[in-house]
Structures are given as structure tokens and as C-alpha cells.
Design an enzyme around this catalytic site. Structure first.
Site, PDB file in Angstrom:
ATOM      1  N   HIS A 283      -7.164 -15.867   7.671  1.00 30.19           N
ATOM      2  CA  HIS A 283      -5.828 -15.405   8.057  1.00 30.19           C
ATOM      3  C   HIS A 283      -5.898 -14.360   9.166  1.00 30.19           C
ATOM      4  O   HIS A 283      -5.047 -13.458   9.222  1.00 30.19           O
ATOM      5  CB  HIS A 283      -5.097 -14.867   6.834  1.00 30.19           C
ATOM      6  CG  HIS A 283      -4.977 -15.862   5.723  1.00 30.19           C
ATOM      7  ND1 HIS A 283      -4.161 -16.975   5.797  1.00 30.19           N
ATOM      8  CD2 HIS A 283      -5.604 -15.930   4.504  1.00 30.19           C
ATOM      9  CE1 HIS A 283      -4.263 -17.670   4.675  1.00 30.19           C
ATOM     10  NE2 HIS A 283      -5.130 -17.067   3.883  1.00 30.19           N
TER      11      HIS A 283
ATOM     12  N   PRO B 142       0.834  -1.206   0.000  1.00 26.40           N
ATOM     13  CA  PRO B 142       0.000   0.000   0.000  1.00 26.40           C
ATOM     14  C   PRO B 142       0.864   1.249   0.000  1.00 26.40           C
ATOM     15  O   PRO B 142       1.923   1.296   0.621  1.00 26.40           O
ATOM     16  CB  PRO B 142      -0.793  -0.122   1.309  1.00 26.40           C
ATOM     17  CG  PRO B 142      -0.689  -1.534   1.731  1.00 26.40           C
ATOM     18  CD  PRO B 142       0.605  -2.047   1.176  1.00 26.40           C
ATOM     19  N   GLU B 143       0.400   2.252  -0.725  1.00 27.47           N
ATOM     20  CA  GLU B 143       1.071   3.541  -0.727  1.00 27.47           C
ATOM     21  C   GLU B 143       0.195   4.544   0.024  1.00 27.47           C
ATOM     22  O   GLU B 143      -0.821   4.165   0.619  1.00 27.47           O
ATOM     23  CB  GLU B 143       1.374   3.968  -2.165  1.00 27.47           C
ATOM     24  CG  GLU B 143       2.269   2.951  -2.888  1.00 27.47           C
ATOM     25  CD  GLU B 143       2.621   3.350  -4.320  1.00 27.47           C
ATOM     26  OE1 GLU B 143       2.699   4.559  -4.598  1.00 27.47           O
ATOM     27  OE2 GLU B 143       2.826   2.446  -5.153  1.00 27.47           O
TER      28      GLU B 143
END
Length: 286
Positions: free
Chosen positions: A96, A2-3
Site C-alpha cells: 500500500h 493515532p493519538e
């Protein structure tokens, strides 16, 4: 990974759904999810119990939950596949699921950290006087920060003597820009990724910064960029800026400006996408 836009979307969701809530209990389901916390899972859970979460903060790609009192924060490392989700307490556990945080109130939702590849995690850190977790004190301000110093950034670029894409990804110079948005901003600025920073004029670097801001704000408006189900906001929804990308991932497709087929080149274990006509490579000195 992610940015800035993707992390900011998550931060805004956490501000809405988690800020001001007091932790009742923490369940650590996988030790790797707290491997950056020196005391381990039991210590992490014990130290968070009874703490009230303040307004979530972000610098560049880094996200943290300050605890009321201002001395400590929970730093979130999203890694390649980490997700911070706000879910109903009775919702089935994700496959998860790594960490569960329950709250003392009766809102009926909990915070879950889900991470398929277990590269990410949560950890508790002391804050600097500026209010950042101490382990990220070296990270530069990002281009959307009102206190970002453009003049200092230009001087640092000229002094660094590197290439322009490397400079955009250097988190000690400017934070939040990753491979995708660097390629997008460079395409908009008509700059090749190997252009030396030493010969960037002040107006040219200011123009590039403007494109960085524009592309990030455009991505923020549509929830960020999602290429698969691993990046989602706190409600599990994907962003769709990938539909608007002009450079990244468009190998052999026509440039939206001149029609020339876009190219991809290996670059620092990644890829760079560019238009060979609009973004001409720098001349090599003979």
C-alpha cells in the site's frame, strides 16, 4: 486513529532520520494520498524537489515537516492506517505504498508514506507566523506542551457546559487526546465520562490533567499503543502500551482497582470503557 503518544513516536523517528535532508525526487503513487494538496500530485512533487526538511513538529495528533526557510510545511495526515516509514532504497515496495520521497545524500534510505485505507495523506501548506501549517492554526496546545495554559483550560471547561469526555476530545480546547487515552485518564481520575464539566472544581480538573499527562508519558515510554499492524513507528515497529491499559478494551474484565467487572457503553459512534463502581455516573436531576 493515532493519538498524541503514537504521533510523537513517529515525530521523533523522523527527526532522527529525515531532518536536514534535501529532497531529490517525490513519486506520488496514488492520487488520494495528496487529495488535500490543492495542486495535485505533480505539483506536490515539483514543489518539494530541492527543499530541505527542518526539524519535524507536532501539535496534538498533527505532525508536520517544516521546510527550511520557515514559510511552508508538509502536513502529514495519518488517518486510520497511514504510516511514515524510513526504508532502505532497495527494500521491496509495500503493498500500500502511496508516496515515495528520495533524498540527495548517499545515506541509502528514503521516506515512504504507506496507507492501506487511503484516509490519510501528505499536503503542502503555508505557515502561520507561529510556524504551524495554516489549516491547523485553530488546534489547541496539547497537555505535554510547556506553554499549555492550565488556568485557561479550566475556565474553558466551565464555560463549555459539556461532559468531561467530550471536553477531552475537543481539539479546540486541548489537543492530542483521543478515545483510548481519555478512557484511561478518566479511570485513573475516578470520573465518569458523562460527568458535567460545569461542576468540575479547579483541583479536580488539575488532577485529571495530571492523569492525562501521566498516561501519555507512560505510553510514550513504550512506543505508544498498537492494536494491529497499522500503527508503527518509522522503523516499522509496534508500540506495546496496549498491555498496560487499565480501562480501554477491558469489558467484563475485573477493574484493577476494585475488582468490579469493567463495562463498555456506546458513545458518539465509539465506545467508552469504565468501572461502574469507581466511576459512578452523575445523578440525573428529577
Amino acid at each position: 486513529m493515532p493519538e498524541l503518544p503514537e504521533v510523537e513516536v513517529v515525530r521523533r523517528g523522523l527527526e532522527r532520520w529525515v531532518a536536514g535532508r534535501t529532497v531529490e525526487a517525490v513519486e506520488v503513487l496514488h492520487p488520494r494520498a495528496v487529495r488535500r494538496h490543492a495542486g495535485g500530485g505533480a505539483d506536490f512533487a515539483a514543489r518539494l524537489r530541492g527543499e530541505t526538511i527542518g526539524v519535524p513538529q507536532r501539535r496534538g495528533k498533527y505532525l508536520w515537516l517544516p521546510l527550511e526557510g520557515g514559510h511552508q510545511s508538509v502536513l502529514g495526515h495519518l488517518g486510520m492506517s497511514g504510516q511514515l516509514l524510513v526504508q532502505p532504497q532497495d527494500a521491496p515496495d509495500e503493498k500500500h505504498l502511496r508516496i515515495r520521497v528520495r533524498f540527495e545524500d548517499d545515506l541509502g534510505t528514503e521516506l515512504r508514506f504507506v496507507d492501506q485505507r487511503t484516509f490519510g495523506g501528505l499536503s503542502l501548506h503555508e505557515n502561520t507566523p507561529e510556524g504551524l501549517p495554516d489549516v491547523i492554526a485553530h488546534i489547541a496546545r496539547d497537555p505535554l506542551d510547556p506553554l499549555f495554559d492550565e488556568a485557561a483550560y479550566h475556565l474553558a471547561l466551565r464555560a463549555k457546559r459539556t461532559t468531561v469526555k467530550r471536553a477531552l476530545l475537543d481539539q479546540s480546547l486541548i489537543s492530542g487526546v483521543g478515545n483510548i487515552y481519555a478512557d484511561e485518564a478518566l479511570w485513573r481520575a475516578k470520573l465518569h465520562y458523562e460527568r458535567p464539566t460545569a461542576n468540575l472544581t479547579r483541583p479536580r480538573s488539575a488532577e485529571l490533567l495530571g492523569h492525562v499527562r501521566d498516561v501519555m508519558n507512560a505510553a510514550l515510554a513504550v512506543g505508544g499503543t498498537s492494536f494491529d499492524s497499522l500503527y508503527v513507528n518509522v522503523n516499522g515497529e509496534s508500540g506495546y502500551f496496549d498491555r498496560s491499559l487499565d480501562a480501554y478494551g477491558r469489558e467484563d474484565e475485573p477493574c484493577r482497582r476494585c475488582g468490579t467487572p469493567m463495562r463498555r457503553r456506546p458513545w458518539m459512534n465509539r465506545s467508552s470503557y469504565f468501572c461502574p463502581r469507581c466511576q459512578r455516573p452523575p445523578r440525573v436531576a428529577s
